[in-house]
Design a protein around this motif. Structure first.
Motif, mmCIF file in Angstrom:
data_model
loop_
_atom_site.group_PDB
_atom_site.id
_atom_site.type_symbol
_atom_site.label_atom_id
_atom_site.label_comp_id
_atom_site.label_asym_id
_atom_site.label_seq_id
_atom_site.Cartn_x
_atom_site.Cartn_y
_atom_site.Cartn_z
ATOM 1 N N UNK A 145 91.897 18.367 20.115
ATOM 2 C CA UNK A 145 91.454 17.048 20.782
ATOM 3 C C UNK A 145 90.357 16.554 21.629
ATOM 4 N N UNK A 146 90.291 15.406 21.971
ATOM 5 C CA UNK A 146 89.136 15.386 22.825
ATOM 6 C C UNK A 146 87.716 15.068 21.970
ATOM 7 N N UNK A 147 87.881 14.814 20.699
ATOM 8 C CA UNK A 147 86.641 14.736 19.928
ATOM 9 C C UNK A 147 85.871 13.434 20.223
ATOM 10 N N UNK A 148 84.605 13.333 19.852
ATOM 11 C CA UNK A 148 83.660 12.297 20.146
ATOM 12 C C UNK A 148 83.253 11.656 18.796
ATOM 13 N N UNK A 149 83.686 10.474 18.427
ATOM 14 C CA UNK A 149 83.383 9.545 17.241
ATOM 15 C C UNK A 149 81.683 8.933 17.555
ATOM 16 N N UNK A 150 80.991 8.786 16.575
ATOM 17 C CA UNK A 150 79.759 8.508 16.342
ATOM 18 C C UNK A 150 79.603 7.363 15.427
ATOM 19 N N UNK A 151 78.765 6.241 15.547
ATOM 20 C CA UNK A 151 78.714 5.327 14.497
ATOM 21 C C UNK A 151 77.204 5.015 14.213
ATOM 22 N N UNK A 152 76.711 4.978 13.111
ATOM 23 C CA UNK A 152 75.394 5.065 12.711
ATOM 24 C C UNK A 152 75.131 3.323 12.571
ATOM 25 N N UNK A 153 73.978 2.916 13.624
ATOM 26 C CA UNK A 153 73.983 1.625 13.693
ATOM 27 C C UNK A 153 72.732 1.142 12.768
ATOM 28 N N UNK A 154 72.103 2.305 12.270
ATOM 29 C CA UNK A 154 71.133 1.940 11.194
ATOM 30 C C UNK A 154 71.723 1.356 9.888
ATOM 31 N N UNK A 155 72.770 2.271 9.496
ATOM 32 C CA UNK A 155 73.492 1.848 8.362
ATOM 33 C C UNK A 155 74.418 0.595 8.318
ATOM 34 N N UNK A 156 75.000 0.259 9.745
ATOM 35 C CA UNK A 156 75.536 -0.814 10.016
ATOM 36 C C UNK A 156 74.471 -2.082 9.668
ATOM 37 N N UNK A 157 73.360 -1.860 10.158
ATOM 38 C CA UNK A 157 72.213 -3.047 9.894
ATOM 39 C C UNK A 157 72.102 -2.861 8.265
ATOM 40 N N UNK A 158 72.034 -2.101 7.687
ATOM 41 C CA UNK A 158 71.648 -1.916 6.188
ATOM 42 C C UNK A 158 72.793 -2.485 5.434
ATOM 43 N N UNK A 159 73.946 -2.423 5.697
ATOM 44 C CA UNK A 159 75.029 -3.083 5.080
ATOM 45 C C UNK A 159 75.047 -4.628 5.148
ATOM 46 N N UNK A 160 74.388 -5.479 5.897
ATOM 47 C CA UNK A 160 74.324 -6.555 6.083
ATOM 48 C C UNK A 160 73.591 -7.464 4.865
#
Length: 379
Positions: A215-230
């Motif tokens: 437990x206690x993991x950290x999640x990350x999200x890729x904001x470049x790919x979030x932009x690319x999906x728009x």
């Protein structure tokens, strides 16, 4: 667990000065120490890293500085970073990698430059079997200072005498966390660190001191790919817009808990779409922690658009990565193009204790939108 590039000569970049603290001599300031609350004895593996909150520490407003991005001209073959015997494993196709066989503290200057580039490309990289926690705190800071001016967090605990270290610490029952979850269904809180600053952090280091067995993991999200999906139409509309990022609420929350506020809170406007100086990639630059509104839009318009963007980031499971902590792990991410969230999912009372080094980077900027080429039509 945010928030046009100026360049200075390498020699000048190495002499970045952290503002001196201002202390009041009128009354003896209150100092809260976790080691005192644990009765002077602790099970912490690194008691020198236990948090201290000194109410007498006060700092002046941050002044602008010229930032050098070391990944910009780094060797893309990574020959000084990914040495013989090292192994790189991707966490997901688009986001995150894990590296073994590399000792960060032993990197040459060229290796550090390549580290900045690799992290910019992969967004987050977990390095295993590191000696970071066993270095002196000053040695760890000296390493991190290569990547930018150290940020001193306005409200967090730090090791005594080292305010440049931001500490994440939970041990046993935690009424603060229980209060946070009282009206929530999840502990997930996506954010990029201290994006309310005029020059938010870039290449960021977080290293484990104590961790639950599970437990206690950290999640990350890729904001470049979030932009690319728009869609192209939405990308074009977002370019040129700015968002307001605020540190006021964080300071007020600390005051409400009788916590410290080392520096008066600030707000800053940043572009909704920012460009990374080393990769040239465009990324969404909004986060649920500190982005309050979109400048120039009416309240309902701002809330609707910002709400969509934050939901788009949060549900992007195919451009997110989850890092599992293990002893001697150092996780390095690029705060300019990611958001992250701690996952508070353990109830065993085990200590979770991490230290963050947070070098500031350039003021966010955007490059002009370039329309995407339309697919060729069949004849």
């Amino acid at each position: 667990m945010a928030p046009s590039v100026a360049q200075i000569p390498e020699a000048e970049a190495a002499t970045i000065i952290v503002p001196a603290k201002q202390t009041s001599s009128e009354t003896k300031p209150k100092v809260r120490r976790i080691i005192d609350e644990e009765g002077g004895k602790t099970t912490a593996s690194y008691p020198n890293y236990l948090p201290v909150w000194d109410h007498g520490e006060k700092y002046p407003p941050l002044e602008p500085f010229a930032h050098v991005d070391h990944g910009k001209d780094a060797d893309p073959t990574f020959k000084d970073l990914l040495i013989e015997g090292s192994k790189v494993t991707k966490l997901t196709p688009s986001t995150g990698s894990e590296v073994t066989g590399v000792q960060l503290s032993k990197l040459t200057q060229a290796g550090k430059d390549q580290l900045a580039l690799l992290v910019a490309q992969r967004k987050v990289v977990a390095f295993r079997d590191q000696d970071f926690a066993d270095l002196s705190i000053q040695e760890a800071l000296d390493f991190g200072g290569y990547f930018g001016r150290h940020h001193i967090h306005p409200t967090s605990g730090s090791p005594e005498g080292y305010p440049e270290i931001h500490l994440v610490h939970r041990n046993g029952s935690n009424s603060e966390f229980e209060g946070f979850l009282a009206n929530r269904n999840s502990s997930v809180a996506w954010h990029s660190d201290v994006t309310y600053e005029q020059q938010p952090p870039g290449t960021t280091f977080l290293y484990i001191l104590d961790t639950p067995e599970v437990g206690g993991d950290t999640a990350f999200v890729n904001q470049v790919e979030a932009y690319n999906r728009l869609s192209p139409a939405l990308k074009e509309r977002l370019h040129g817009l700015k968002a307001l990022h605020s540190g006021i609420e964080q300071a007020e929350f600390s005051k409400g808990r009788n916590g410290v506020v080392r520096r008066e809170p600030v707000t800053n406007e940043h572009p909704l779409i920012r460009t990374h100086p080393a990769t040239g990639e465009k990324a969404l630059f909004v986060n649920g922690g500190f982005t309050r509104s979109i400048v120039g839009l009416k309240k309902e318009e701002s809330e609707a658009l910002l709400g969509f963007l934050l939901a788009h980031i949060a549900r992007g499971i195919d451009y997110q990565a989850r890092v599992r902590w293990a002893p001697k792990t150092v996780v390095v991410w690029d705060n300019r193009v990611t958001a992250h969230s701690a996952i508070v999912d353990w109830a065993t009372g085990e200590r979770r204790h991490l230290a963050r080094i947070t070098p500031q980077a350039e003021r966010p900027y955007e490059t002009p939108y370039v329309p995407e080429a339309e697919p060729a039509k069949a004849q």
